[in-house]
Motif scaffolding. Structure first.
Motif, PDB file in Angstrom:
ATOM      1  N   ALA A  41       0.827  -1.209   0.000  1.00 44.68           N
ATOM      2  CA  ALA A  41       0.000   0.000   0.000  1.00 44.68           C
ATOM      3  C   ALA A  41       0.859   1.256   0.000  1.00 44.68           C
ATOM      4  CB  ALA A  41      -0.920  -0.013   1.221  1.00 44.68           C
ATOM      5  N   TYR A 247      -6.180  -0.020  -0.090  1.00 41.63           N
ATOM      6  CA  TYR A 247      -5.575   0.218   1.221  1.00 41.63           C
ATOM      7  C   TYR A 247      -5.090   1.660   1.342  1.00 41.63           C
ATOM      8  CZ  TYR A 247      -5.206  -4.925   1.316  1.00 41.63           C
ATOM      9  OH  TYR A 247      -5.455  -6.270   1.273  1.00 41.63           O
ATOM     10  N   PRO A 259      -1.353   4.653   4.122  1.00 40.17           N
ATOM     11  CA  PRO A 259      -1.431   3.347   3.463  1.00 40.17           C
ATOM     12  C   PRO A 259      -1.199   2.177   4.416  1.00 40.17           C
ATOM     13  CG  PRO A 259      -0.212   4.883   2.106  1.00 40.17           C
ATOM     14  CD  PRO A 259      -0.436   5.569   3.409  1.00 40.17           C
TER      15      PRO A 259
END
Length: 337
Positions: A41, A247, A259
């Motif tokens: 992410a 995410y 993230p």
């Protein structure tokens, strides 16, 4: 005196290093997985949030690196340093392809090129069954040797190792973005034409950002292979890249911590709902729609919204928040992709 974000990050690392091992149980194993996918992410957040390049191929770096570790262990390579070097090299080679896309395309064209390339990577295991195991996946051989002797299932050492790696990469990313190079990357993301007119080499900075983010995703793939001792075809697919984007959007794509937080929140929610019944995907989809609609700037983006309201209540002016990626793109900003 160290900046406040760095102090807060250090305090969070200390808490994560102490509290979960004291609680024990599945929490340590779960957090290890959340941190690993948090790197995926983070890589997406760097490219999408700061570079404004909608790359759906970051998951390919994650999967290729994981497969590299598994394949090499089947060929007698079990030295942990050799494996991490090979995983980074594989991720670097993949990043060169996406760097080329950043040079020749933008906007929807760039998005589609990364999407189609990731779909092609997902088909590779089916064309080399003896090497990759095909649909059956591939085990990581060598016992604990590939993971520096750390057992992902017993004790807390592997968790601390992953936490240290993630913390170091997050701190490095913060440092890069706070530097002149990072400021140039953000300026290019907002308006590449204006940045080019100011003398910045847009292609060079985009290539550097793509390679850097891809290496972070590659480290995530390496850690994933060490934790699970198994890799499978879905790691290379578009779904893995899309998950990384989701995410990042949930946590806050314009932040470093966002993230990582988004990965932990969504994967924890998925784990809990999966145990509750077979309709987990439906509930997760509803949650995602609510989050994107109500807080398009992400969970950590709420901080700027609250500050803006507080300052507005006092009758003062406040700078506009960065444009929320999840809210869509304005026509005049398409070139910023």
């Amino acid at each position: 005196m160290p900046p406040m974000p760095l102090l807060l990050g250090f305090a969070l690392v200390i808490i994560l290093a102490v509290v979960p091992p004291l609680i024990g149980g599945y929490l340590v194993r779960g957090l290890t997985s959340y941190l690993i996918f948090g790197l995926l992410a983070l890589a997406v957040g760097l490219i999408t949030g700061y570079g404004r390049l909608f790359n759906l191929g970051v998951g390919a770096n994650f999967g290729v690196s994981a497969y590299t570790v598994a394949i090499l262990t089947h060929h007698g390579v079990q030295n942990p340093l050799a494996l991490v070097a090979a995983a980074l090299l594989a991720g670097f080679l993949v990043s060169l392809l996406f760097s080329f896309y950043a040079l020749v395309a933008s906007g929807v064209e760039y998005l589609m090129l990364t999407f189609l390339s990731t779909a092609a990577f997902a088909a590779v295991p089916l064309t080399a069954l003896d090497l990759t195991g095909g649909d059956n996946g591939l085990n990581v051989l060598g016992g604990l040797q590939p993971s520096f002797g750390l057992n992902p299932l017993v004790g807390n050492n592997f968790y601390w190792f992953v936490l240290g790696v993630v913390a170091a990469l997050a701190a490095l990313s913060w440092y890069v973005l706070a530097s002149q190079t990072g400021k140039a990357i953000q300026a290019i993301g907002r308006n590449p034409g204006r940045a080019a007119a100011m003398g910045y080499s847009v292609p060079r900075y985009r290539i550097a950002l793509t390679i850097y983010a891809s290496l972070i995703a590659s480290i995530g793939g390496w850690l994933y292979a060490l934790q699970t001792n198994f890799v499978f075809i879905d790691l290379l697919g578009v779904a893995n890249s899309t998950n990384g984007l989701v995410y990042a959007l949930i946590g806050g794509v314009d932040t470093i911590l966002g993230p990582l937080l988004g990965a932990a929140m969504l994967r924890a929610l998925t784990d809990q709902l999966s145990r509750a019944g077979t309709q987990s995907s439906l509930f997760i989809g509803i949650v995602l729609m609510l989050v994107v609609y109500l807080i398009p700037e992400g969970v950590l983006g709420l901080r700027h919204r609250l500050v803006k309201r507080r300052v507005a209540a006092r009758g003062e002016e406040v700078a506009e928040a960065p444009e929320a990626v999840a809210a869509g793109l304005k026509a005049e900003n398409v070139e910023a992709l």
